[in-house]
Design a protein around this motif. Sequence first.
Motif, short mmCIF file in Angstrom:
data_model
loop_
_atom_site.label_atom_id
_atom_site.label_comp_id
_atom_site.label_asym_id
_atom_site.label_seq_id
_atom_site.Cartn_x
_atom_site.Cartn_y
_atom_site.Cartn_z
N GLY A 55 0.82 -1.21 0.00
CA GLY A 55 0.00 0.00 0.00
C GLY A 55 0.85 1.26 0.00
N TYR A 56 1.93 1.23 0.77
CA TYR A 56 2.85 2.37 0.81
C TYR A 56 3.46 2.60 -0.57
N LEU A 57 3.94 1.54 -1.18
CA LEU A 57 4.56 1.66 -2.51
C LEU A 57 3.54 2.07 -3.57
N VAL A 111 6.50 -2.24 -6.85
CA VAL A 111 5.38 -2.90 -6.17
C VAL A 111 5.37 -4.40 -6.44
N ASN A 112 5.46 -4.79 -7.69
CA ASN A 112 5.38 -6.21 -8.03
C ASN A 112 6.53 -7.02 -7.43
N ASP A 113 7.71 -6.41 -7.39
CA ASP A 113 8.86 -7.11 -6.81
C ASP A 113 8.66 -7.29 -5.30
N ASN A 114 8.10 -6.29 -4.66
CA ASN A 114 7.85 -6.38 -3.23
C ASN A 114 6.88 -7.53 -2.92
N ILE A 172 -3.61 -1.64 -5.15
CA ILE A 172 -4.50 -1.07 -6.18
C ILE A 172 -5.28 0.11 -5.61
N ALA A 173 -5.81 -0.08 -4.40
CA ALA A 173 -6.59 1.00 -3.78
C ALA A 173 -5.73 2.23 -3.53
N ALA A 174 -4.47 2.00 -3.12
CA ALA A 174 -3.57 3.13 -2.88
C ALA A 174 -3.27 3.88 -4.18
N ALA A 175 -3.11 3.13 -5.26
CA ALA A 175 -2.82 3.75 -6.56
C ALA A 175 -4.06 4.35 -7.21
N ALA A 237 -12.06 -0.59 -12.88
CA ALA A 237 -10.62 -0.40 -12.96
C ALA A 237 -10.12 0.61 -11.94
N ALA A 238 -11.04 1.47 -11.45
CA ALA A 238 -10.67 2.53 -10.50
C ALA A 238 -11.48 2.36 -9.21
N PRO A 239 -10.95 1.67 -8.20
CA PRO A 239 -11.69 1.46 -6.96
C PRO A 239 -11.91 2.76 -6.20
N LYS A 240 -13.02 2.81 -5.47
CA LYS A 240 -13.34 3.99 -4.67
C LYS A 240 -12.97 3.79 -3.19
N LEU A 241 -12.70 2.56 -2.82
CA LEU A 241 -12.39 2.24 -1.43
C LEU A 241 -10.96 2.66 -1.10
#
Length: 272
Positions: A55-57, A111-114, A172-175, A237-241
């Motif tokens: 989430g941070y990344l 992100v994906n590597d993490n 995803i939510a963070a982005a 594709a764009a979450p609101k949460l």
Amino acid sequence: MELVIAGSLLLLTVILLAIKKPWHNPARRAEGLLLLKGLRQLLEHLQQHRGLSTGYLGGDHSLKLKVDQTQAAIRADLSNLDASSLACHDRWEAFTDHWSRLERSALSLPVNDNIKQHNQLIANMLQLIEDIAAQYNLLFVTHPGDGVGTLWRELLYTTEWLGQARALGTGIAAAGQSTGVERIRLGFLCERIQALSSIAHTDLKGHNQSGLRSLQEAGQTVSMLLSVIETEFLSAAAPKLAATAYFEQATKAISAQFAVVDEMLTGLQDRV
């Protein structure tokens, strides 16, 4: 000839006693159970670290404090574990080496590597848990078919699939957006969660009457989370949460599964 036969029988008796003895050693099984409880706690914190760091990344830097707190919890878990009892396991050596590097680099990775690094780390941890259970003869303490074997397989792996869905969804939510690949991956995780949780919960419900309350909550929280994922991530594709809100929702589902695990560990302790 008789001496040869007698000698062979004596040797066979010694071998059988050597094999049988560990299965009837309560002190050894209690030691193993203590290790399992510590590793189970560590597993939960590792899964949390994956979700929070993702989430941070993804862009939610408000999660940094929680990342730091989780790293502190992992350090405490490692300090509380009996490292001397784990030192003989190659998986433990591989884990400590991997975690020491990931702890330092997690917040600077793509992100994906993490996610990938955490997934590998936790897969190794799950295998180590099974190794410890086998080494200390804790897989067969109870009667066949009483559901305890499920703890080491479907139930713990259900927490891991849930943990991966929590990490991916939190990122995803963070982005604020997702790719088609991410949605496909999340959909796959939902299928695995549904399948494994159904198997585990059905098996345990049939054999462990004392666990019905925790099992009911575990099933309900999984259903709720899958509904949230469908609405927020798979259908758009764009979450609101918000990332923190989704992380907390997913954590409820994971914590409910661990509550059942803890109940099963208590059941093992009573039989040791």
